[in-house]
Design a protein around this motif. Structure first.
Motif, PDB file in Angstrom:
ATOM      1  N   VAL A 101      35.275  43.120  32.762  1.00  0.00           N
ATOM      2  CA  VAL A 101      34.439  42.402  33.655  1.00  0.00           C
ATOM      3  C   VAL A 101      35.012  42.053  34.631  1.00  0.00           C
ATOM      4  N   ASP A 102      34.371  41.937  35.750  1.00  0.00           N
ATOM      5  CA  ASP A 102      35.009  41.391  37.104  1.00  0.00           C
ATOM      6  C   ASP A 102      34.026  40.165  37.634  1.00  0.00           C
ATOM      7  N   MET A 103      34.819  39.266  37.888  1.00  0.00           N
ATOM      8  CA  MET A 103      34.159  37.924  38.523  1.00  0.00           C
ATOM      9  C   MET A 103      33.598  38.234  39.875  1.00  0.00           C
ATOM     10  N   PRO A 104      32.223  37.898  40.205  1.00  0.00           N
ATOM     11  CA  PRO A 104      31.909  38.108  41.496  1.00  0.00           C
ATOM     12  C   PRO A 104      32.514  37.230  42.459  1.00  0.00           C
ATOM     13  N   ASP A 105      32.467  37.610  43.869  1.00  0.00           N
ATOM     14  CA  ASP A 105      32.976  36.670  44.793  1.00  0.00           C
ATOM     15  C   ASP A 105      32.350  35.552  45.037  1.00  0.00           C
ATOM     16  N   LEU A 106      31.130  35.448  44.932  1.00  0.00           N
ATOM     17  CA  LEU A 106      30.127  34.236  44.938  1.00  0.00           C
ATOM     18  C   LEU A 106      29.407  34.159  43.785  1.00  0.00           C
ATOM     19  N   ILE A 107      29.249  33.000  43.069  1.00  0.00           N
ATOM     20  CA  ILE A 107      28.537  32.821  42.062  1.00  0.00           C
ATOM     21  C   ILE A 107      27.379  31.801  42.244  1.00  0.00           C
ATOM     22  N   GLN A 129      26.084  27.330  44.870  1.00  0.00           N
ATOM     23  CA  GLN A 129      26.805  28.429  45.252  1.00  0.00           C
ATOM     24  C   GLN A 129      28.258  28.143  45.022  1.00  0.00           C
ATOM     25  N   LEU A 130      28.978  28.607  44.491  1.00  0.00           N
ATOM     26  CA  LEU A 130      30.411  28.574  44.263  1.00  0.00           C
ATOM     27  C   LEU A 130      31.010  29.992  44.641  1.00  0.00           C
ATOM     28  N   LEU A 131      32.201  29.580  45.474  1.00  0.00           N
ATOM     29  CA  LEU A 131      32.971  30.633  46.314  1.00  0.00           C
ATOM     30  C   LEU A 131      34.387  30.801  45.274  1.00  0.00           C
ATOM     31  N   VAL A 132      34.538  31.949  44.908  1.00  0.00           N
ATOM     32  CA  VAL A 132      35.577  32.356  44.145  1.00  0.00           C
ATOM     33  C   VAL A 132      37.014  32.219  45.105  1.00  0.00           C
ATOM     34  N   LYS A 133      37.756  31.247  44.943  1.00  0.00           N
ATOM     35  CA  LYS A 133      39.032  31.183  45.998  1.00  0.00           C
ATOM     36  C   LYS A 133      40.119  32.048  45.327  1.00  0.00           C
ATOM     37  N   SER A 134      40.071  32.142  43.867  1.00  0.00           N
ATOM     38  CA  SER A 134      41.239  32.923  43.015  1.00  0.00           C
ATOM     39  C   SER A 134      40.616  33.316  41.637  1.00  0.00           C
ATOM     40  N   LYS A 135      40.912  34.330  41.296  1.00  0.00           N
ATOM     41  CA  LYS A 135      40.191  34.817  39.869  1.00  0.00           C
ATOM     42  C   LYS A 135      41.063  34.346  38.838  1.00  0.00           C
ATOM     43  N   ASN A 136      42.517  34.320  38.990  1.00  0.00           N
ATOM     44  CA  ASN A 136      43.544  34.172  38.085  1.00  0.00           C
ATOM     45  C   ASN A 136      44.572  33.599  38.533  1.00  0.00           C
ATOM     46  N   PRO A 137      44.772  32.352  38.332  1.00  0.00           N
ATOM     47  CA  PRO A 137      44.104  31.517  37.679  1.00  0.00           C
ATOM     48  C   PRO A 137      42.517  31.090  38.386  1.00  0.00           C
ATOM     49  N   VAL A 138      41.417  30.677  37.641  1.00  0.00           N
ATOM     50  CA  VAL A 138      40.086  30.534  38.301  1.00  0.00           C
ATOM     51  C   VAL A 138      40.376  29.285  39.063  1.00  0.00           C
ATOM     52  N   ALA A 139      39.879  29.769  40.386  1.00  0.00           N
ATOM     53  CA  ALA A 139      39.646  28.513  41.403  1.00  0.00           C
ATOM     54  C   ALA A 139      38.326  28.476  41.985  1.00  0.00           C
ATOM     55  N   LEU A 140      37.156  27.941  41.827  1.00  0.00           N
ATOM     56  CA  LEU A 140      36.007  28.031  42.349  1.00  0.00           C
ATOM     57  C   LEU A 140      35.822  26.988  43.443  1.00  0.00           C
TER      58      LEU A 140
END
Ligand SMILES: Nc1ncnc2c1ncn2[C@@H]1O[C@H](COP(=O)(O)OP(=O)(O)OP(=O)(O)O)[C@@H](O)[C@H]1O
Ligand SMILES: [Mg+2]
Ligand SMILES: [Zn+2]
Length: 158
Positions: A101-107, A129-140
């Motif tokens: 699975v891959d987290m989208p850049d914008l949720i 709309q949440l912007l993905v600032k970092s995938k690991n660790p998750v920061a939205l």
């Protein structure tokens, strides 16, 4: 004596057709079921393995769903709470397709902003709309009010 992972996984009857969601971080299987809308009214055969040992990550959960292949938005939701999970499509008892699975850049429209006075939480016809600032660790971060989300992501699922 330590039991090998594959022995544990194979204690469950193999499925003919469906999806195995593997390498779910331990503790997240029930959130995966929630995302998939699986509850006591579900008639399909579902196997849930929790806290099985994994060479890769110590402990993991696995969810097996018969006769169902997942929609893209379901997989995107799973990526938020189970980064690194693998989706295995089973046909004729075999894994015919596997991807991580891959987290989208914008949720969009999937998670509620934690800020109650955010415009996306009012009656305005606006999708969150949440912007993905970092995938690991998750920061939205909320696009509208900049409110961050860094933990308990499952609590904000719409
Ligand atoms: N017919 C089936 N019914 C139920 N579960 C299955 C079936 N086939 C495979 N699986 C499960 O799907 C997952 C992926 O299977 P695979 O054979 O690719 O294992 P693997 O080589 O350990 O994969 P990975 O490298 O992703 O860990 C495993 O958890 C396996 O137990
Ligand atoms: Mg494996
Ligand atoms: Zn907001």
């Amino acid at each position: 004596m330590e039991t090998k992972l594959d022995e544990i996984a194979m204690r469950v009857t193999p499925i003919g057709n469906g999806t195995v969601i593997d390498h779910i971080p331990a503790g997240q299987a029930l959130n995966v079921l929630k995302i998939l809308g699986i509850d006591k009214t579900t008639e399909a055969t579902i196997s849930v393995l929790m806290n099985v040992s994994s060479r890769r990550s110590g402990k993991k959960d696995i969810v097996k769903v018969e006769d169902r292949e997942l929609e893209e938005d379901e997989v995107n939701k799973i990526s938020l709470i189970a980064p690194g999970a693998t989706i295995n499509i089973i046909r004729g008892r075999r894994v015919v397709e596997k991807y991580t699975v891959d987290m989208p850049d914008l949720i969009v429209g999937v998670l509620r902003c934690p800020n109650p006075s955010c415009i996306s939480n009012t009656n305005e016809p606006i999708k969150s709309q949440l912007l993905v600032k970092s995938k690991n660790p998750v920061a939205l971060r909320c696009v509208y009010c900049e409110q961050p989300i860094t933990e308990k992501i499952a609590d904000y699922l719409i």
